[in-house]
Motif scaffolding. Structure first.
Motif, PDB file in Angstrom:
ATOM      1  N   HIS A  52      32.227  36.736  38.884  1.00 50.00           N
ATOM      2  CA  HIS A  52      33.245  38.409  39.141  1.00 50.00           C
ATOM      3  C   HIS A  52      34.129  38.489  38.316  1.00 50.00           C
ATOM      4  CE1 HIS A  52      35.457  40.928  41.608  1.00 50.00           C
ATOM      5  NE2 HIS A  52      36.781  40.279  41.354  1.00 50.00           N
ATOM      6  N   SER A  53      34.658  39.835  37.817  1.00 45.69           N
ATOM      7  CA  SER A  53      35.564  40.140  36.782  1.00 45.69           C
ATOM      8  C   SER A  53      35.800  41.478  37.613  1.00 45.69           C
ATOM      9  CB  SER A  53      34.457  40.078  35.726  1.00 45.69           C
ATOM     10  OG  SER A  53      34.084  41.419  35.372  1.00 45.69           O
ATOM     11  N   GLU A  54      37.270  41.491  36.948  1.00 51.59           N
ATOM     12  CA  GLU A  54      37.585  42.744  37.113  1.00 51.59           C
ATOM     13  C   GLU A  54      38.260  43.649  36.169  1.00 51.59           C
ATOM     14  OE1 GLU A  54      40.557  41.680  39.482  1.00 51.59           O
ATOM     15  OE2 GLU A  54      39.571  40.979  41.423  1.00 51.59           O
ATOM     16  N   GLN A  55      38.288  44.529  36.447  1.00 48.04           N
ATOM     17  CA  GLN A  55      38.830  45.812  34.706  1.00 48.04           C
ATOM     18  C   GLN A  55      40.182  46.200  35.807  1.00 48.04           C
ATOM     19  OE1 GLN A  55      35.659  48.109  33.976  1.00 48.04           O
ATOM     20  NE2 GLN A  55      34.969  46.704  32.554  1.00 48.04           N
ATOM     21  N   TYR A  56      40.517  46.565  34.019  1.00 48.95           N
ATOM     22  CA  TYR A  56      42.431  47.578  34.400  1.00 48.95           C
ATOM     23  C   TYR A  56      43.100  47.954  33.334  1.00 48.95           C
ATOM     24  CZ  TYR A  56      42.455  43.032  37.181  1.00 48.95           C
ATOM     25  OH  TYR A  56      42.657  41.829  37.949  1.00 48.95           O
ATOM     26  N   PHE A  57      43.563  48.992  33.847  1.00 46.56           N
ATOM     27  CA  PHE A  57      43.751  49.976  32.841  1.00 46.56           C
ATOM     28  C   PHE A  57      45.585  49.306  32.787  1.00 46.56           C
ATOM     29  CE2 PHE A  57      45.828  53.906  31.713  1.00 46.56           C
ATOM     30  CZ  PHE A  57      45.264  54.789  30.751  1.00 46.56           C
ATOM     31  N   PHE A  58      45.672  49.223  31.248  1.00 45.74           N
ATOM     32  CA  PHE A  58      47.168  48.007  30.586  1.00 45.74           C
ATOM     33  C   PHE A  58      47.487  47.571  32.025  1.00 45.74           C
ATOM     34  CE2 PHE A  58      47.501  52.565  28.587  1.00 45.74           C
ATOM     35  CZ  PHE A  58      47.149  52.502  27.509  1.00 45.74           C
TER      36      PHE A  58
END
Length: 175
Positions: free
Chosen positions: A51-57
């Motif tokens: 499981h991984s997550e992506q963020y914006f800043f």
């Protein structure tokens, strides 16, 4: 020879049980391996979940979840022919698909079948090479599943795989 918790395991012989134990040992680092309570024709199973997550800043600006899974089924047979391979492949594919729950963050779930055989018939070799199974969920927006197959001839050390399973040949190359 390996000592594990007082029990001595002999990995020197070239039978399918010792090869299976070597393979399971190599999977133990990243996979959840189980040898008891597995689906009937299989000797062992391994599961991988990422499981991984992506963020914006910053974490508050969450963009996406990304989940990847793999379900590996191990089988031991004396002689592998075309019909037996198809039977094991269908069972592994259906069992793997039953464990998949696609959603917006699901990337992929691969289903892998590793067969250890004393002898692989010529008809099975061409059949394994040509075998393909894949499935996409909601036009791949909810991910996809691919089928990887590897058959390893214990007596000679030859390995046969389908196109997706070619990466697995490195795994048995050192056995």
């Amino acid at each position: 020879m390996k000592v594990n918790g007082g029990a001595v395991k002999n990995y020197e012989s070239n039978d399918s049980e010792s090869v299976l134990q070597k393979l399971l040992h190599s999977f133990e680092r990243y996979y959840n391996v189980k040898e008891s309570g597995v689906v009937a024709p299989f000797s062992a199973e391994a599961e991988f979940h990422s499981h991984s997550e992506q963020y914006f800043f910053v974490k508050a600006a969450h963009v996406a979840n990304i989940d990847s899974h793999e379900y590996v089924f191990f089988a031991e047979v004396d002689v592998l022919d075309e019909a037996l391979f198809e039977q094991l492949a269908v069972l592994a594919w259906e069992e793997g698909l039953s464990r998949i729950h696609p959603y917006y963050g699901h990337r992929n779930s691969d289903i892998t079948l590793i067969i250890l055989a004393q002898k692989i018939q010529e008809s099975a070799i061409t059949y394994i090479n040509k075998s393909r199974k894949s499935k996409s969920y909601k036009f791949s927006f909810y991910g996809w599943s691919n089928f990887r197959a590897l058959a390893y001839e214990v007596s000679s050390g030859n390995a046969v795989s389908n196109r997706h399973g070619s990466v697995l040949k490195k795994l048995v190359g050192t056995l």
